[in-house]
Write an enzyme that holds these catalytic residues in place. Structure first.
Site, mmCIF file in Angstrom:
data_model
loop_
_atom_site.group_PDB
_atom_site.id
_atom_site.type_symbol
_atom_site.label_atom_id
_atom_site.label_comp_id
_atom_site.label_asym_id
_atom_site.label_seq_id
_atom_site.Cartn_x
_atom_site.Cartn_y
_atom_site.Cartn_z
ATOM 1 N N SER A 194 4.185 0.889 4.161
ATOM 2 C CA SER A 194 2.958 1.215 4.884
ATOM 3 C C SER A 194 2.665 0.093 5.866
ATOM 4 O O SER A 194 2.752 -1.092 5.519
ATOM 5 C CB SER A 194 1.783 1.363 3.910
ATOM 6 O OG SER A 194 1.819 2.643 3.315
ATOM 7 N N CYS A 195 2.312 0.471 7.088
ATOM 8 C CA CYS A 195 1.999 -0.497 8.143
ATOM 9 C C CYS A 195 0.806 -1.348 7.700
ATOM 10 O O CYS A 195 -0.275 -0.819 7.409
ATOM 11 C CB CYS A 195 1.658 0.236 9.432
ATOM 12 S SG CYS A 195 1.042 -0.848 10.735
ATOM 13 N N VAL A 196 1.010 -2.665 7.641
ATOM 14 C CA VAL A 196 -0.038 -3.544 7.100
ATOM 15 C C VAL A 196 -1.298 -3.513 7.962
ATOM 16 O O VAL A 196 -2.416 -3.502 7.444
ATOM 17 C CB VAL A 196 0.504 -4.988 6.893
ATOM 18 C CG1 VAL A 196 0.910 -5.636 8.212
ATOM 19 C CG2 VAL A 196 -0.526 -5.844 6.171
ATOM 20 N N PHE A 252 4.911 4.547 6.950
ATOM 21 C CA PHE A 252 3.611 5.205 7.033
ATOM 22 C C PHE A 252 2.743 4.426 8.007
ATOM 23 O O PHE A 252 2.526 3.221 7.839
ATOM 24 C CB PHE A 252 2.960 5.258 5.642
ATOM 25 C CG PHE A 252 3.765 6.032 4.643
ATOM 26 C CD1 PHE A 252 3.546 7.396 4.461
ATOM 27 C CD2 PHE A 252 4.767 5.420 3.896
ATOM 28 C CE1 PHE A 252 4.302 8.124 3.546
ATOM 29 C CE2 PHE A 252 5.531 6.141 2.976
ATOM 30 C CZ PHE A 252 5.291 7.491 2.808
#
Lengths: 122, 99, 130
Positions: free
Chosen positions: C77-79, C39
């Site tokens: 999810s992309c940090v 994501f």
């Protein structure tokens, strides 16, 4: 599971630089793939060619994408193309761009889309 | 060969137009979400042109139904479900999403 | 065949996360392998646990979480995208002294390297946006 270690990736930027964050996202993705030693081509298509325009002066607090483009080569993103039809339509001259992108006509575009293992549109 | 997936209405943006410029004969185009509005009115002409260029046409049946879009508007277009969507991704080396 | 998905947009207000979820569940029902769902950008809003969805609408964050719990799907999810948008896990909340964490069970926060790995390991990468 495939033992292959690299996949060629075409990252396609289809958005102008400051109205939304997508142009920045496309550049970040291209840099990330290059940082992990994947062969990356970055294409500015359609509205995305505005990201290449010279003379950008964003206010403080907004990342200067024109300058960020200048660091692509440092990250190993060697191949950058610009859609010539879109440049012409928007009155952008190849020589006035913030980055010396390779002009791509429709034949080149078709080839780019047909030859990369992955295509990531942003 | 490439599967193009169009999520944007051609009346809202230029994704379909750009897809047309980069597609090659033997590719396929799947209309999904608002992309099914490509079956409406004058946009259907662009689909016919793609088909004439050798691009196979598909649309997600449930997205057509949700929007009241008549999929028979373009001859030769196949309507599919999510299982068919997966089959299309398997049958093509890569997919390109337009949104 | 091994698949990976990239999700660009939020679960509410846009259609494509719903399409991505449908695609993912159909893949798993058909016996295919889903290596990872990544994501990115507004897509990270799929990983909140503080959303409330009216009973007659699909709660996508909850559905994704269930896919992870029941079928072991890797949800990342992309940090960088997440922290900018107020999606934080316990570790980040502690580190930055935030008052709460809201990453839903089944998701993890990580870098773009996870997308690169998915691109290398999968046979098909399908992007969902809009």
């Amino acid at each position: 599971m495939s033992a292959q270690r690299t996949r060629s990736v075409l990252v396609v930027c289809r958005n102008a630089p400051y109205g939304r964050s997508r142009a920045r996202d496309a550049i970040d993705l291209a840099m990330a793939f290059a940082a992990f030693e994947q062969p990356v081509t970055l294409l500015f298509l359609g509205e995305g060619v505005f990201t290449l325009a010279g003379g950008q002066q964003p206010p403080a607090g907004i990342r200067h994408l024109g300058k960020l483009l200048g660091t692509l080569a440092d990250y190993g993103v060697g191949q950058v193309f610009a859609d010539v039809t879109a440049l012409a339509e928007r009155g952008l001259a190849v020589r006035a761009l913030a980055l010396a992108a390779e002009p791509a006509n429709d034949d080149t575009l078709r080839e780019l889309f047909a030859t990369h293992d992955r295509v990531i549109t942003v | 060969m490439t599967l193009h997936i169009l999520f944007e209405s051609p009346f809202a943006g230029r994704a379909l137009e750009e897809c047309r410029r980069v597609a090659s004969a033997g590719d396929a185009l799947l209309l999904a979400g608002d992309g099914v509005y490509a079956l409406a009115g004058t946009a259907a002409d662009a689909l016919q042109a793609l088909r004439a260029d050798g691009v196979a046409l598909f649309a997600l049946a449930e997205d057509c139904a949700a929007r009241g879009v008549e999929s028979a508007a373009v001859p030769g277009l196949g309507t599919i479900d999510y299982g068919g969507f997966i089959e299309l991704t398997l049958a093509h080396e890569r997919s390109v999403s337009w949104f | 065949m091994i698949f990976a998905l990239l999700v660009h947009d939020a679960p509410v207000g846009r259609h494509s996360s719903q399409a991505a979820y449908r695609f993912a569940s159909e893949l798993l029902a058909g016996g295919h392998t889903l290596f990872r769902v990544f994501f990115f950008g507004d897509g990270v809003h799929n990983s909140t646990r503080l959303n409330l969805t009216p009973g007659n609408e699909t709660d996508l964050p909850q559905r994704w979480s269930r896919l992870a719990a029941e079928l072991g799907v890797d949800l990342v999810s992309c940090v960088g995208s997440a922290l900018r948008r107020g999606i934080v896990d316990e570790a980040q909340a502690r580190q930055h002294a935030l008052e709460a964490a809201n990453l839903r069970d089944g998701f993890e926060l990580s870098g773009l390297g996870q997308l690169v790995e998915a691109s290398i390991r999968c046979d098909r990468l399908v992007v969902f946006g809009g």
